[in-house]
Design an enzyme around this catalytic site. Structure first.
Site, PDB file in Angstrom:
ATOM      1  NE  ARG A   1       9.825   6.491  -4.138  1.00 33.80           N
ATOM      2  CZ  ARG A   1      11.042   6.018  -4.389  1.00 33.80           C
ATOM      3  NH1 ARG A   1      11.711   5.376  -3.440  1.00 33.80           N
ATOM      4  NH2 ARG A   1      11.597   6.183  -5.565  1.00 33.80           N
TER       5      ARG A   1
ATOM      6  CG  HIS B   1       7.141   2.967  -6.774  1.00 34.22           C
ATOM      7  ND1 HIS B   1       8.432   3.182  -7.214  1.00 34.22           N
ATOM      8  CD2 HIS B   1       6.642   4.202  -6.498  1.00 34.22           C
ATOM      9  CE1 HIS B   1       8.690   4.484  -7.211  1.00 34.22           C
ATOM     10  NE2 HIS B   1       7.615   5.117  -6.766  1.00 34.22           N
TER      11      HIS B   1
ATOM     12  N   GLY C   1      -0.814  -3.786 -11.551  1.00 33.98           N
ATOM     13  CA  GLY C   1      -1.782  -3.740 -10.467  1.00 33.98           C
ATOM     14  C   GLY C   1      -1.132  -4.066  -9.132  1.00 33.98           C
TER      15      GLY C   1
ATOM     16  CG  ASP D   1       1.156  -7.968  -9.114  1.00 36.14           C
ATOM     17  OD1 ASP D   1       1.867  -7.020  -8.698  1.00 36.14           O
ATOM     18  OD2 ASP D   1       1.399  -8.579 -10.171  1.00 36.14           O
TER      19      ASP D   1
ATOM     20  CB  SER E   1       4.954  -7.663  -9.164  1.00 41.85           C
ATOM     21  OG  SER E   1       4.456  -6.362  -9.373  1.00 41.85           O
TER      22      SER E   1
ATOM     23  CG  ASN F   1      10.721   0.386  -8.015  1.00 41.15           C
ATOM     24  OD1 ASN F   1      10.155   1.447  -7.764  1.00 41.15           O
ATOM     25  ND2 ASN F   1      10.126  -0.608  -8.645  1.00 41.15           N
TER      26      ASN F   1
ATOM     27  CG  HIS G   1       5.289  13.520  -3.555  1.00 41.32           C
ATOM     28  ND1 HIS G   1       5.300  14.067  -4.818  1.00 41.32           N
ATOM     29  CD2 HIS G   1       5.533  12.197  -3.727  1.00 41.32           C
ATOM     30  CE1 HIS G   1       5.541  13.124  -5.717  1.00 41.32           C
ATOM     31  NE2 HIS G   1       5.682  11.984  -5.079  1.00 41.32           N
ATOM     32  CB  THR G   2       2.750  15.066   3.054  1.00 45.38           C
ATOM     33  OG1 THR G   2       2.940  15.779   4.283  1.00 45.38           O
ATOM     34  CG2 THR G   2       2.095  13.734   3.391  1.00 45.38           C
TER      35      THR G   2
ATOM     36  CG  ASP H   1       1.640  17.753   7.347  1.00 46.26           C
ATOM     37  OD1 ASP H   1       2.012  17.756   6.144  1.00 46.26           O
ATOM     38  OD2 ASP H   1       2.428  17.997   8.288  1.00 46.26           O
TER      39      ASP H   1
END
Length: 314
Positions: free
Chosen positions: A57, A61, A67, A69, A71, A89, A186-187, A246
């Site tokens: 995740r 994000h 991009g 990077d 950050s 976040n 999201h698995t 999965d």
């Protein structure tokens, strides 16, 4: 046409700023970088089964703002509130894994490997450790020097409909195929109630519950997530096998047992619905598509330096 032009400009912007990526970028300068990072991720996962979901995740994000990077790794400082402290976040975790990996890499190859590359490699390793596919990660990203919490509004929200999702992805040069495949992330993981409360309380003026939710599933969510006074960390796993990478997520979409409006939205477009069906019936098809889309997404780059410490600019 205007949306397409914006998308192309956005995509070319990141690639024009970024350096060309290569799977053997550190072959001479830090040949053991991948094994060092893998050890850090493996060690963390041994003690924390949620670490892989956190790292994957975190990488998503990071890439969706300026991009890939690094950050998202920067700390807030002075009057600047950084991305990691933006509303979407605040629940990110496993930053310590990147810190540990960076420290280990710096001890062997000081000033060579970017934090952005470490995060991209750690996300791949996280997927593998959770039982998912592996792939060669293109490397050579630079670390960015700008991180603003206000930019996190650009992240696709769990309440998005298919049009909003398509626009968000296309602005980053990503297609509906990429949307369907990357949603499979999201698995893994857990969601706080706030991300799906819109579907189980006061859905609209005529019904409290989103009618697209399977009734008994909706009832179980309402027992955990009250309309008011939730426990601070109340929430549920994204799917029953939330530490295994999965294709269960796609099966749950057709069973109407997914948490987010954005998950259910994949059924509202013929292209994405067809892909959900394909991935639900074939884990191999999902894995191949996920790898392709991860390489594409993680190649959006545009940083300027190699940080010594992933939490602060040089």
């Amino acid at each position: 046409m205007a949306a397409l032009l914006t998308s192309l400009l956005f995509f070319s912007f990141f690639f024009s700023l970024g350096t060309p990526l290569s799977s053997n970028y550190y072959q001479k300068t830090c040949p053991n970088v991948e094994s060092i990072i893998k050890k850090a991720v493996t060690d963390a996962t041994r003690n924390d089964k949620t670490a892989p979901a956190g790292l994957l995740r975190m990488h998503f994000h990071d890439c969706f703002i300026r991009g890939c990077d690094g950050s998202v790794l920067l700390n807030s400082k002075g009057k600047n509130t950084a991305e990691k402290d933006g509303p979407p976040n605040v629940s990110l975790h496993a930053f310590y894994v990147i810190d540990n990996a960076k420290k280990a890499v710096e001890s062997v190859c000081p000033g060579v490997v970017s934090c952005a590359d470490i995060l991209a490699l750690a996300a791949r390793d996280a997927v593998v450790l959770a039982g998912g596919p592996s792939w060669d990660v293109p490397k050579g990203r630079k670390d960015g020097r700008v991180s603003k919490a206000s930019d996190t509004i650009q992240l696709p929200a769990p309440t998005f409909n298919i049009s909003q999702l398509q626009q968000s992805f296309s602005q980053r040069g990503l297609s509906l195929e990429d949307l369907a495949a990357l949603s499979g992330g999201h698995t893994l993981g857990f969601s706080h109630c706030s991300s799906f409360n819109n579907r189980i309380h006061n859905f609209n003026s005529t019904t409290g519950i989103d009618p697209s939710l399977q009734p008994s599933f909706a009832a179980s969510l309402r027992r955990i997530c009250m309309a008011k006074h939730n426990a601070k960390n109340a929430g549920v796993a994204l799917d029953p096998s939330s530490t295994s990478f999965d294709n269960t997520y796609y099966k749950l979409i057709f069973e109407h047992k997914v948490l987010f409006s954005s998950d259910n939205a994949l059924l509202s477009n013929p292209k994405t619905k067809s892909l959900v069906s394909k991935f639900a019936s074939s884990k191999d098809a999902f894995f191949k598509a996920f790898v392709k889309s991860m390489i594409k997404m993680s190649s959006i780059n545009g940083g300027q330096e190699i940080r010594k410490d992933c939490r602060v600019v040089n």
